[in-house]
Motif scaffolding. Structure first.
Motif, mmCIF file in Angstrom:
data_model
loop_
_atom_site.group_PDB
_atom_site.id
_atom_site.type_symbol
_atom_site.label_atom_id
_atom_site.label_comp_id
_atom_site.label_asym_id
_atom_site.label_seq_id
_atom_site.Cartn_x
_atom_site.Cartn_y
_atom_site.Cartn_z
ATOM 1 N N ARG A 179 -14.726 34.548 33.887
ATOM 2 C CA ARG A 179 -15.504 35.424 33.392
ATOM 3 C C ARG A 179 -15.422 35.731 34.710
ATOM 4 N NH1 ARG A 179 -21.386 37.081 32.997
ATOM 5 N NH2 ARG A 179 -21.162 36.282 35.208
ATOM 6 N N ASP A 180 -15.592 34.985 35.317
ATOM 7 C CA ASP A 180 -16.060 35.713 37.462
ATOM 8 C C ASP A 180 -14.548 36.367 37.968
ATOM 9 O OD1 ASP A 180 -18.418 36.204 36.463
ATOM 10 O OD2 ASP A 180 -19.179 34.006 38.159
ATOM 11 N N PHE A 181 -13.928 35.724 37.894
ATOM 12 C CA PHE A 181 -12.281 35.795 38.310
ATOM 13 C C PHE A 181 -11.841 37.693 37.766
ATOM 14 C CE2 PHE A 181 -7.449 36.177 37.612
ATOM 15 C CZ PHE A 181 -7.022 35.449 38.801
ATOM 16 N N ALA A 182 -12.221 37.529 36.852
ATOM 17 C CA ALA A 182 -11.244 38.919 35.830
ATOM 18 C C ALA A 182 -12.520 40.248 36.238
ATOM 19 C CB ALA A 182 -12.222 39.157 34.807
ATOM 20 N N TYR A 183 -13.448 39.756 36.706
ATOM 21 C CA TYR A 183 -13.986 40.574 37.627
ATOM 22 C C TYR A 183 -13.357 41.370 39.633
ATOM 23 C CZ TYR A 183 -16.963 41.540 33.779
ATOM 24 O OH TYR A 183 -18.005 42.245 33.255
ATOM 25 N N THR A 184 -13.598 40.149 39.300
ATOM 26 C CA THR A 184 -13.338 40.258 41.099
ATOM 27 C C THR A 184 -12.025 40.236 41.391
ATOM 28 O OG1 THR A 184 -12.737 37.766 41.617
ATOM 29 C CG2 THR A 184 -15.209 38.127 41.670
ATOM 30 N N VAL A 185 -11.062 39.992 40.657
ATOM 31 C CA VAL A 185 -9.553 40.370 40.502
ATOM 32 C C VAL A 185 -9.391 41.980 40.846
ATOM 33 C CG1 VAL A 185 -8.160 39.744 38.441
ATOM 34 C CG2 VAL A 185 -7.473 39.265 40.266
ATOM 35 N N ARG A 186 -10.268 42.275 39.991
ATOM 36 C CA ARG A 186 -10.140 44.170 40.315
ATOM 37 C C ARG A 186 -11.600 44.430 40.916
ATOM 38 N NH1 ARG A 186 -8.603 41.663 35.425
ATOM 39 N NH2 ARG A 186 -7.425 42.605 34.290
ATOM 40 N N GLY A 187 -11.934 43.966 41.660
ATOM 41 C CA GLY A 187 -12.919 44.590 42.875
ATOM 42 C C GLY A 187 -14.162 45.108 42.180
ATOM 43 N N LEU A 188 -14.200 44.698 40.711
ATOM 44 C CA LEU A 188 -15.678 44.967 40.634
ATOM 45 C C LEU A 188 -17.272 43.920 40.893
ATOM 46 C CD1 LEU A 188 -13.622 45.741 36.934
ATOM 47 C CD2 LEU A 188 -14.747 47.807 38.856
ATOM 48 N N ALA B 21 -7.277 35.586 31.273
ATOM 49 C CA ALA B 21 -7.469 33.468 31.914
ATOM 50 C C ALA B 21 -6.625 33.940 33.145
ATOM 51 C CB ALA B 21 -7.133 32.871 30.741
ATOM 52 N N PHE B 22 -5.554 33.800 33.083
ATOM 53 C CA PHE B 22 -4.449 33.609 33.741
ATOM 54 C C PHE B 22 -4.570 33.974 35.378
ATOM 55 C CE2 PHE B 22 -2.800 36.983 31.460
ATOM 56 C CZ PHE B 22 -2.813 38.082 32.497
ATOM 57 N N ALA B 23 -3.888 32.972 36.141
ATOM 58 C CA ALA B 23 -3.838 33.492 38.143
ATOM 59 C C ALA B 23 -3.339 34.919 38.373
ATOM 60 C CB ALA B 23 -3.511 32.144 38.411
ATOM 61 N N GLY B 24 -3.536 35.330 39.191
ATOM 62 C CA GLY B 24 -2.953 36.600 39.938
ATOM 63 C C GLY B 24 -3.381 37.632 39.778
ATOM 64 N N PRO B 25 -2.580 39.020 39.871
ATOM 65 C CA PRO B 25 -3.043 40.424 40.359
ATOM 66 C C PRO B 25 -3.085 40.681 38.108
ATOM 67 C CG PRO B 25 -0.924 40.420 40.500
ATOM 68 C CD PRO B 25 -1.073 38.604 40.558
ATOM 69 N N PRO B 26 -4.043 41.148 38.171
ATOM 70 C CA PRO B 26 -4.309 42.148 37.291
ATOM 71 C C PRO B 26 -3.941 42.497 36.122
ATOM 72 C CG PRO B 26 -5.987 43.311 38.886
ATOM 73 C CD PRO B 26 -4.825 42.585 39.830
ATOM 74 N N GLY B 27 -3.085 42.131 34.876
ATOM 75 C CA GLY B 27 -2.358 42.065 33.770
ATOM 76 C C GLY B 27 -2.415 43.431 33.445
ATOM 77 N N ALA B 28 -1.021 44.009 32.899
ATOM 78 C CA ALA B 28 -1.304 45.205 32.407
ATOM 79 C C ALA B 28 -1.511 44.948 30.469
ATOM 80 C CB ALA B 28 -0.019 45.956 32.128
ATOM 81 N N GLY B 29 -1.763 43.790 30.203
ATOM 82 C CA GLY B 29 -2.500 43.643 28.441
ATOM 83 C C GLY B 29 -0.901 44.180 27.701
#
Length: 267
Positions: free
Chosen positions: A175-184, A252-260
Motif C-alpha cells: 500500500r505505502d509503495f503505491a503512494y510513494t512511487v507516485r510522490g503522494l 503490487a509490482f515493483a517499478g514505476p507507476p503502471g498504466a493499468g
C-alpha cells in the motif's frame, strides 16, 4: 523452510495451470495480442521465462555473495525503460516448444536455487531485497498476473484458487509503495482489508476498527493490485477517502507507476 516449500508448491501449481492454457496452442495463436500493449502470448511467456531466470541469478547471489544480478542491473541501466520489453521480445522470438522447454527448466532451477539460500539471507531484486519465501510469492503474483493477460487473450475464464491469498497479501503490504512511487503522501493510519476467498472464508488484514476499509472478493482485489482490471469494473467497496484513493493507485509490482487498464474492458 516449510513456508518456502508451500509457497514453491503454489508457484509450481500456478505455472502448471498457465502452461496448460498455452501448451497445445497452434503456432499462430502464440502471436495473439494480449491486453498489454505490444505484447503477444509469446511475449507474456517469454517475460515469465526471463524473469524466472533473472530471479535464479539473484537467488544464487544471495547464496554465494556474488554480484551477477547487480552487474545485470548496471549493464541495463542505460536501457532502464526498455530492457524488460527487449528481453520479452527476444524470448518470444523462439519457437513455442523451445520457449516452453526453457520456461519449464527455469522454473525448476529457480525453486532449487531458492531452497539453497541461507535462512538469514535476502535475495536482491528490482525492488527491495526479499527473503526466499517472499521471492516465491512475488513470482507467484507475476505468474498469475501475466497468466491473466494470456487468459484474456484467449477468452478463457480461470477458476480462482486460494493461491490468491499470497497475492492479496502482497497487495496489502505494498500500500505505502503505491503512494510513494507516485510522490503522494502515505496515509498515517492502517487500513482494514476484508476479502472473501474462493472457498468462502473471510481473509482480513489490519485493525477491525479502522476507519478506512476495503472489502470485496479476493479475486477482484488481486485484479486491482496487479492492475489487470480498472477499479470501476470491480466489486470492491472502499470506506473512507484514503481507501477510495488507494483503489485508484494500488500497485503490487515493483517499478514505476503502471498504466493499468481502461474501464469497461480487460485491455
Amino acid at each position: 523452510m516449510a513456508d518456502l516449500d508451500a509457497f514453491l508448491r503454489d508457484l509450481a501449481a500456478e505455472s502448471a495451470d498457465l502452461e496448460a492454457l498455452v501448451a497445445d496452442l497452434p503456432p499462430q495463436d502464440w502471436t495473439r495480442p494480449t491486453p498489454a500493449e505490444g505484447w503477444t502470448i509469446a511475449h507474456q511467456i517469454g517475460h515469465l521465462t526471463w524473469t524466472d531466470e533473472v530471479a535464479t541469478l539473484a537467488a544464487a547471489d544471495a547464496r554465494t555473495g556474488g554480484t551477477t544480478f547487480a552487474d545485470l542491473l548496471t549493464e541495463a541501466a542505460p536501457r532502464v525503460t526498455t530492457f524488460v520489453d527487449e528481453a520479452a521480445a527476444e524470448a518470444a522470438g523462439a519457437p513455442a516448444p523451445e520457449l516452453l522447454r526453457r520456461w519449464r527448466h527455469g522454473r525448476t532451477e529457480l525453486a532449487d536455487t531458492l531452497r539453497a539460500v541461507p535462512g538469514d539471507a535476502k535475495v536482491p531484486w528490482f525492488g527491495p531485497p526479499m527473503r526466499p519465501g517472499s521471492m516465491a510469492t512475488a513470482r507467484l503474483m507475476e505468474t498469475w498476473a501475466h497468466g491473466q493477460d494470456v487468459a484474456d487473450a484467449l477468452g478463457v475464464h480461470r477458476v480462482p484458487t486460494d493461491r490468491l491469498r499470497s497475492i492479496a497479501h502482497i497487495g496489502v503490504r505494498t500500500r505505502d509503495f503505491a503512494y510513494t512511487v507516485r510522490g503522494l503522501p502515505v496515509p498515517g493510519e492502517e487500513f482494514r482489508v476484508e476479502l472473501r476467498a474462493p472457498s468462502g472464508e473471510l481473509w482480513t488484514w489490519g485493525p477491525a476498527d479502522a476507519s478506512e476499509q476495503v472489502t470485496g472478493p479476493v479475486l477482484d482485489f488481486c485484479l486491482l493490485v496487479t492492475q489487470r482490471r480498472h477499479p470501476d469494473d470491480l466489486t470492491l467497496r472502499a470506506t473512507g477517502e484514503s481507501a477510495a484513493q488507494w483503489l485508484n493507485i494500488a500497485q503490487a509490482f515493483a517499478g514505476p507507476p503502471g498504466a493499468g487498464r481502461k474501464p469497461g474492458r480487460a485491455g
